[in-house]
Scaffold this motif. Sequence first.
Motif, PDB file in Angstrom:
ATOM      1  N   PHE A  17       0.681  -1.207  -0.171  1.00 10.76           N
ATOM      2  CA  PHE A  17       0.028  -0.025   0.035  1.00 10.76           C
ATOM      3  C   PHE A  17       0.843   1.234   0.112  1.00 10.76           C
ATOM      4  O   PHE A  17       2.022   1.376   0.427  1.00 10.76           O
ATOM      5  N   ALA A  18       0.368   2.065  -0.605  1.00  9.80           N
ATOM      6  CA  ALA A  18       0.876   3.587  -0.713  1.00  9.80           C
ATOM      7  C   ALA A  18      -0.157   4.513   0.359  1.00  9.80           C
ATOM      8  O   ALA A  18      -1.261   4.265   0.635  1.00  9.80           O
ATOM      9  N   VAL A  19       0.571   5.652   0.670  1.00 14.52           N
ATOM     10  CA  VAL A  19      -0.122   6.590   1.569  1.00 14.52           C
ATOM     11  C   VAL A  19      -0.141   7.901   0.879  1.00 14.52           C
ATOM     12  O   VAL A  19       0.940   8.179   0.396  1.00 14.52           O
ATOM     13  N   VAL A  20      -1.150   8.683   0.927  1.00 17.48           N
ATOM     14  CA  VAL A  20      -1.099  10.107   0.356  1.00 17.48           C
ATOM     15  C   VAL A  20      -1.617  10.956   1.623  1.00 17.48           C
ATOM     16  O   VAL A  20      -2.786  10.944   2.162  1.00 17.48           O
ATOM     17  N   GLY A  21      -0.625  11.862   1.969  1.00 16.62           N
ATOM     18  CA  GLY A  21      -0.732  12.670   3.142  1.00 16.62           C
ATOM     19  C   GLY A  21       0.106  12.038   4.448  1.00 16.62           C
ATOM     20  O   GLY A  21       0.160  10.835   4.700  1.00 16.62           O
ATOM     21  N   THR A  22       1.119  13.231   4.784  1.00 15.17           N
ATOM     22  CA  THR A  22       2.188  12.847   5.529  1.00 15.17           C
ATOM     23  C   THR A  22       1.885  13.490   6.975  1.00 15.17           C
ATOM     24  O   THR A  22       2.506  14.833   7.177  1.00 15.17           O
ATOM     25  N   ASN A  23       1.078  13.011   7.834  1.00 20.56           N
ATOM     26  CA  ASN A  23       0.875  13.475   9.075  1.00 20.56           C
ATOM     27  C   ASN A  23       0.601  12.596   9.972  1.00 20.56           C
ATOM     28  O   ASN A  23       0.893  11.142   9.977  1.00 20.56           O
ATOM     29  N   TRP A  24       0.405  13.031  11.375  1.00 25.84           N
ATOM     30  CA  TRP A  24       0.172  11.990  12.540  1.00 25.84           C
ATOM     31  C   TRP A  24      -0.559  10.878  12.391  1.00 25.84           C
ATOM     32  O   TRP A  24      -0.516   9.639  12.674  1.00 25.84           O
ATOM     33  N   ILE A  25      -1.955  11.105  11.512  1.00 25.08           N
ATOM     34  CA  ILE A  25      -2.767  10.004  11.470  1.00 25.08           C
ATOM     35  C   ILE A  25      -2.358   8.924  10.381  1.00 25.08           C
ATOM     36  O   ILE A  25      -2.814   7.671  10.521  1.00 25.08           O
ATOM     37  N   THR A  26      -1.705   9.519   9.593  1.00 27.20           N
ATOM     38  CA  THR A  26      -1.012   8.420   8.597  1.00 27.20           C
ATOM     39  C   THR A  26      -0.037   7.492   9.185  1.00 27.20           C
ATOM     40  O   THR A  26      -0.013   6.371   8.866  1.00 27.20           O
ATOM     41  N   GLN A  27       0.721   8.054  10.122  1.00 28.53           N
ATOM     42  CA  GLN A  27       1.765   7.216  11.025  1.00 28.53           C
ATOM     43  C   GLN A  27       1.108   6.220  11.620  1.00 28.53           C
ATOM     44  O   GLN A  27       1.397   4.981  11.676  1.00 28.53           O
ATOM     45  N   ARG A  28      -0.175   6.715  11.964  1.00 29.38           N
ATOM     46  CA  ARG A  28      -0.946   5.876  13.135  1.00 29.38           C
ATOM     47  C   ARG A  28      -1.356   4.535  12.124  1.00 29.38           C
ATOM     48  O   ARG A  28      -1.402   3.405  12.565  1.00 29.38           O
ATOM     49  N   PHE A  29      -1.764   4.865  10.882  1.00 24.51           N
ATOM     50  CA  PHE A  29      -2.409   3.822  10.081  1.00 24.51           C
ATOM     51  C   PHE A  29      -1.419   3.076   9.726  1.00 24.51           C
ATOM     52  O   PHE A  29      -1.804   1.774   9.522  1.00 24.51           O
ATOM     53  N   ILE A  30      -0.503   3.490   9.175  1.00 26.67           N
ATOM     54  CA  ILE A  30       0.884   2.593   8.856  1.00 26.67           C
ATOM     55  C   ILE A  30       1.271   1.712   9.874  1.00 26.67           C
ATOM     56  O   ILE A  30       1.516   0.280   9.702  1.00 26.67           O
ATOM     57  N   ASP A  31       1.365   2.170  11.202  1.00 28.57           N
ATOM     58  CA  ASP A  31       1.905   1.287  12.324  1.00 28.57           C
ATOM     59  C   ASP A  31       0.470   0.065  12.538  1.00 28.57           C
ATOM     60  O   ASP A  31       0.941  -1.117  12.568  1.00 28.57           O
ATOM     61  N   ALA A  32      -0.588   0.705  12.310  1.00 27.33           N
ATOM     62  CA  ALA A  32      -1.668  -0.434  12.545  1.00 27.33           C
ATOM     63  C   ALA A  32      -1.666  -1.441  11.421  1.00 27.33           C
ATOM     64  O   ALA A  32      -2.005  -2.738  11.604  1.00 27.33           O
ATOM     65  N   ALA A  33      -1.472  -0.937  10.024  1.00 29.19           N
ATOM     66  CA  ALA A  33      -1.365  -1.780   8.813  1.00 29.19           C
ATOM     67  C   ALA A  33      -0.492  -2.731   9.156  1.00 29.19           C
ATOM     68  O   ALA A  33      -0.363  -4.142   8.772  1.00 29.19           O
TER      69      ALA A  33
END
Length: 329
Positions: A4-20
């Motif tokens: 997966f890729a992420v669009v948006g580099t903020n704290w909630i993106t970090q939380r999702f990456i860690d969860a994923a």
Amino acid sequence: MIRFAVVGTNWITQRFIDAAHESGKMRLAAIYSRSLDQAKAFGEDYPVAHYFDDLDALAKSDQVDAVYLASPNALHCAQALLFMRHGKHVICEKPLASNAREAEQMIACAREHQVVLFEAFKTAWLPNFLHLQSCLSRVGTLHRVYLNYCQFSSRYPRYLAGENPNTFNPAFSNGSIMDIGYYCLASSVALWGQPQRVTASAALLASGVDGHGTVILHYDQFEVVIAHSKVSDSALPSEIQGEGGTLEIEKISECQAVAFTPRGGQKLDLTQPQHINTMLYEAEAFARLVEAGQVEHPGLDTSRITARLLTEIRRQTGVVFPADSAPDA
């Protein structure tokens, strides 16, 4: 393993990456930012090989299976359509779209291209929320529901100082009902489906978005009263009241605790264990849908109904977004 890729580099993106990553089903493959330097800086803590500052290039990449969108609300529709038209599954931060028209367009696109479109409404997948659903019968005949989420925004002082942060800017399809109030609204839809009608009021800021408001969802035999605010705090829990007793929920978005008080009886703690990163459960749910190729799923109905309600609430309260008059993407 879903790349997966992420669009948006903020704290909630970090939380999702860690969860994923915690789910064991997904692996971060790419990061998009308008600045490559910012994308690379964001990716320093992750084993990621691909960086993009061009959305079209990311959409065409054969190194990515799915995309997590944490961009401003006003960009969700156009970005999701781009990725889905290139065969990418999309998990999009809430709210799914700026309005009901956009939401319908996104759902139609997912069906046409046979990809999973998933709104990241984490509450619906939390163990405490699922347990709450299973315990609704305890209250007996349902009469009144109070769903409360009021949280003073950390960006509000900047707004008061004359700045124009995204949070209070209609150009980004923001405001209290689109952010804080969304959790109450979508939770009601997840529990009881579409109401018969909705009544809404709000206090609008000079920018044109709502700072706080009240929504009443009228169901057949009961009402759901929603209090939402981004300009004040509340410590009050949410309640589901029936003739047999009352269910109490601490912080509806996270469902931090659930309790039941039978009429005339003692309060019972119904709280279930939950992972500290509450985005884990939505990441697992999204991965299951992708693995199964399940384009049609119940979350689409919740997203559609919630988008329609958000649009009607804004109509009643006079909150207008540029996206409302934009042509289809």
